[in-house]
Design a protein around this motif. Structure first.
Motif, PDB file in Angstrom:
ATOM      1  N   GLN A 122       0.872  -1.139  -0.020  1.00  0.00           N
ATOM      2  CA  GLN A 122       0.070   0.089  -0.205  1.00  0.00           C
ATOM      3  C   GLN A 122       0.937   1.167   0.011  1.00  0.00           C
ATOM      4  OE1 GLN A 122      -2.839   0.250   3.029  1.00  0.00           O
ATOM      5  NE2 GLN A 122      -3.513   2.088   2.591  1.00  0.00           N
ATOM      6  N   HIS A 123       0.477   2.423  -0.632  1.00  0.00           N
ATOM      7  CA  HIS A 123       1.207   3.505  -0.840  1.00  0.00           C
ATOM      8  C   HIS A 123       1.211   4.234   0.560  1.00  0.00           C
ATOM      9  CE1 HIS A 123       1.765   3.808  -5.426  1.00  0.00           C
ATOM     10  NE2 HIS A 123       1.907   2.870  -5.002  1.00  0.00           N
ATOM     11  N   PHE A 124       1.975   4.950   1.060  1.00  0.00           N
ATOM     12  CA  PHE A 124       2.080   5.769   2.207  1.00  0.00           C
ATOM     13  C   PHE A 124       1.466   7.097   1.711  1.00  0.00           C
ATOM     14  CE2 PHE A 124       4.404   9.021   4.834  1.00  0.00           C
ATOM     15  CZ  PHE A 124       3.580   8.670   6.014  1.00  0.00           C
ATOM     16  N   GLU A 125       0.535   7.479   2.477  1.00  0.00           N
ATOM     17  CA  GLU A 125      -0.156   9.146   2.076  1.00  0.00           C
ATOM     18  C   GLU A 125       0.394   9.797   3.274  1.00  0.00           C
ATOM     19  OE1 GLU A 125      -1.398   9.372  -0.794  1.00  0.00           O
ATOM     20  OE2 GLU A 125      -1.654   7.442  -1.653  1.00  0.00           O
ATOM     21  N   PRO A 126       1.290  10.756   3.183  1.00  0.00           N
ATOM     22  CA  PRO A 126       1.383  11.615   4.001  1.00  0.00           C
ATOM     23  C   PRO A 126       0.301  12.830   4.475  1.00  0.00           C
ATOM     24  CG  PRO A 126       3.074  11.819   2.520  1.00  0.00           C
ATOM     25  CD  PRO A 126       1.966  10.982   1.815  1.00  0.00           C
ATOM     26  N   LEU A 127      -0.463  12.948   3.387  1.00  0.00           N
ATOM     27  CA  LEU A 127      -1.663  14.002   3.737  1.00  0.00           C
ATOM     28  C   LEU A 127      -2.694  13.347   4.528  1.00  0.00           C
ATOM     29  CD1 LEU A 127      -3.153  16.424   2.660  1.00  0.00           C
ATOM     30  CD2 LEU A 127      -4.456  15.119   1.060  1.00  0.00           C
ATOM     31  N   GLU A 128      -2.768  12.065   4.801  1.00  0.00           N
ATOM     32  CA  GLU A 128      -3.761  11.536   5.734  1.00  0.00           C
ATOM     33  C   GLU A 128      -3.113  11.680   7.189  1.00  0.00           C
ATOM     34  OE1 GLU A 128      -4.625   7.576   4.828  1.00  0.00           O
ATOM     35  OE2 GLU A 128      -5.644   7.889   2.729  1.00  0.00           O
ATOM     36  N   VAL A 129      -1.721  11.380   7.436  1.00  0.00           N
ATOM     37  CA  VAL A 129      -1.317  11.604   8.406  1.00  0.00           C
ATOM     38  C   VAL A 129      -1.346  13.003   9.032  1.00  0.00           C
ATOM     39  CG1 VAL A 129       1.088  11.093   9.980  1.00  0.00           C
ATOM     40  CG2 VAL A 129       0.374   9.635   8.051  1.00  0.00           C
ATOM     41  N   THR A 131      -3.005  15.814   7.921  1.00  0.00           N
ATOM     42  CA  THR A 131      -4.288  16.574   7.974  1.00  0.00           C
ATOM     43  C   THR A 131      -5.516  15.788   8.431  1.00  0.00           C
ATOM     44  OG1 THR A 131      -4.853  15.959   5.604  1.00  0.00           O
ATOM     45  CG2 THR A 131      -3.655  18.021   5.994  1.00  0.00           C
ATOM     46  N   GLY A 132      -5.400  14.334   8.390  1.00  0.00           N
ATOM     47  CA  GLY A 132      -6.594  13.428   8.533  1.00  0.00           C
ATOM     48  C   GLY A 132      -7.592  13.317   7.479  1.00  0.00           C
ATOM     49  N   TYR A 133      -7.143  14.006   6.678  1.00  0.00           N
ATOM     50  CA  TYR A 133      -8.229  13.689   5.286  1.00  0.00           C
ATOM     51  C   TYR A 133      -7.920  12.510   4.563  1.00  0.00           C
ATOM     52  CZ  TYR A 133     -10.370  15.008   0.821  1.00  0.00           C
ATOM     53  OH  TYR A 133     -11.285  14.964  -0.238  1.00  0.00           O
ATOM     54  N   GLU A 134      -8.911  11.772   4.236  1.00  0.00           N
ATOM     55  CA  GLU A 134      -9.104  10.371   3.762  1.00  0.00           C
ATOM     56  C   GLU A 134      -8.731  10.459   2.461  1.00  0.00           C
ATOM     57  OE1 GLU A 134      -8.610   6.441   4.410  1.00  0.00           O
ATOM     58  OE2 GLU A 134      -8.898   7.490   5.925  1.00  0.00           O
ATOM     59  N   THR A 135      -8.013   9.802   1.756  1.00  0.00           N
ATOM     60  CA  THR A 135      -7.518   9.807   0.083  1.00  0.00           C
ATOM     61  C   THR A 135      -7.836   8.401  -0.210  1.00  0.00           C
ATOM     62  OG1 THR A 135      -5.097   9.433   0.499  1.00  0.00           O
ATOM     63  CG2 THR A 135      -5.914  11.640   0.471  1.00  0.00           C
ATOM     64  N   LEU A 279       5.342   2.414  10.280  1.00  0.00           N
ATOM     65  CA  LEU A 279       4.493   2.564   9.264  1.00  0.00           C
ATOM     66  C   LEU A 279       3.205   1.629   9.755  1.00  0.00           C
ATOM     67  CD1 LEU A 279       6.440   2.484   6.004  1.00  0.00           C
ATOM     68  CD2 LEU A 279       5.410   4.269   7.209  1.00  0.00           C
ATOM     69  N   SER A 280       3.100   0.506  10.365  1.00  0.00           N
ATOM     70  CA  SER A 280       2.173  -0.303  10.682  1.00  0.00           C
ATOM     71  C   SER A 280       1.391   0.442  11.841  1.00  0.00           C
ATOM     72  CB  SER A 280       2.766  -1.808  10.954  1.00  0.00           C
ATOM     73  OG  SER A 280       3.428  -2.481   9.962  1.00  0.00           O
ATOM     74  N   THR A 281       2.060   1.229  12.436  1.00  0.00           N
ATOM     75  CA  THR A 281       1.438   1.755  13.718  1.00  0.00           C
ATOM     76  C   THR A 281       0.672   3.072  13.571  1.00  0.00           C
ATOM     77  OG1 THR A 281       3.492   2.408  14.753  1.00  0.00           O
ATOM     78  CG2 THR A 281       2.815   0.262  15.381  1.00  0.00           C
ATOM     79  N   MET A 282       1.559   3.735  12.712  1.00  0.00           N
ATOM     80  CA  MET A 282       1.029   5.164  12.517  1.00  0.00           C
ATOM     81  C   MET A 282       0.332   5.460  11.337  1.00  0.00           C
ATOM     82  SD  MET A 282       1.713   6.378  15.653  1.00  0.00           S
ATOM     83  CE  MET A 282       1.663   7.985  15.538  1.00  0.00           C
ATOM     84  N   ALA A 283       0.505   4.778  10.127  1.00  0.00           N
ATOM     85  CA  ALA A 283       0.177   5.245   9.082  1.00  0.00           C
ATOM     86  C   ALA A 283      -0.440   3.967   8.262  1.00  0.00           C
ATOM     87  CB  ALA A 283       1.513   5.851   7.927  1.00  0.00           C
TER      88      ALA A 283
END
Length: 326
Positions: A122-129, A131-135, A279-283
């Motif tokens: 799965q791609h890591f999405e920094p925007l979600e971490v 801002t909390g905005y789901e992409t 990455l498994s715990t925070m993103a």
């Protein structure tokens, strides 16, 4: 008479204007030119001017598009066709060689017929971490030698993603190296406010290959202790079962979902969610490894592949914390 200066004979006005006109004066109307441009032979390559950064070459004739060259390279970067958003623009994507078409195999699943192990990244999405905005989720599907097999992209509108989060209905589109959609996975919305033992509250995933032709379903079963699913054919007849661990979220260890036959006597394969540390715990950057027999029916391989995404959304899709209005 000595005081009289001789004058030149008078000339017509038109002749005098012609004498004082500049030879470089513009004509009254532009001449007619041919609208077809025939380029000539390419000239010798010129060194780039000092004002441009390194890595760019100068067009040799008007209308030419400059090619981008990496620093120290001699050839332009070649991209594989398709809709893959490359992470590293300095390296091409290595795709698995395309297999020959098979008469008894749905188009696009010939890759799975040659594999007994695939990885879902799965791609890591920094925007979600931040801002909390789901992409929309994106996944890379690779084989054991790190060659791309498929690309999976979520196709869900913004309101549905951010209103329902990990409970959202979704559509996943699976594309190959040519950008062709060879598989579609759909998850309908199920009300979770009902009793867990009620059939209307159980999650389900439909797999279509090619898109529009259903090959099977992944249906959730109610179980008090562990995750339980059944893999069904297009007639919703049970073919295999998937059993997860008692604790799906294991800190520091992998989560194994075993694929068994209906009687539970034989172990067919597994869906393993790898532990990725931070990455498994925070993103949301999960890594799954899917194993199945090489000679397994290719449609059942596709169904195990689809079960991986339903498991991901139900147990490992972390919902970002929304910031308080205060």
């Amino acid at each position: 008479m000595s005081g009289v200066v001789p004058t030149a004979p008078e000339q017509p006005t038109g002749e005098m204007e012609n004498q004082f006109k500049s030879p470089t004066a513009l004509p009254d109307a532009p001449p007619d030119y041919s609208s077809h441009f025939v380029p000539g032979p390419a000239g010798p390559a010129l060194p780039p001017p000092s004002g441009l950064p390194m890595g760019y070459n100068v067009p040799q004739h008007p209308g030419a598009i400059p090619l981008y060259h990496p620093i120290g390279g001699t050839h332009p970067i070649q991209y594989q066709p398709g809709k893959y958003p490359m992470r590293n623009q300095y390296a091409p994507v290595m795709w698995m060689p395309g297999p020959t078409p098979m008469s008894s195999c749905p188009p696009g699943l010939e890759y799975l017929a040659q594999l007994d192990n695939i990885h879902v990244l799965q791609h890591f999405e920094p925007l979600e971490v931040m801002t909390g905005y789901e992409t929309n989720n994106r996944y890379d599907i690779k084989n054991n030698v790190d060659q791309m097999v498929y690309i999976v992209t979520e196709d869900t509108d913004d309101y549905t993603r951010n209103a329902y989060r990990n409970l959202r209905p979704f559509v996943l589109r699976v594309t190959d190296c040519l950008g062709r959609e060879i598989m579609t996975m759909q998850r309908p919305f199920r009300c979770t406010c009902c009793c867990f033992c009620c059939s209307c509250a159980r999650q389900e995933l439909e797999v279509q290959c090619p898109p529009g032709v259903t090959i099977g379903f992944v249906a959730e079963h109610w179980n008090l202790c562990r995750a339980s699913y059944s893999i069904q054919n297009q007639k919703k007849e049970n073919m295999m079962r998937v059993r997860g661990p008692c604790a799906t979220y294991g800190c520091g260890s992998d989560s194994v979902f075993e694929v068994h036959s209906l009687d539970g006597a034989s172990n067919i394969g597994s869906i393993i969610r790898k532990w990725n540390g931070f990455l498994s715990t925070m993103a949301n950057a999960d890594h799954f490894e899917i194993c199945f027999p090489l000679d397994l029916d290719v449609k059942m391989k596709a169904m195990i592949f689809g079960a991986c995404f339903l498991i991901d959304f139900m147990y490992f899709e972390r919902t970002p914390q929304r910031r308080s209005s205060r």
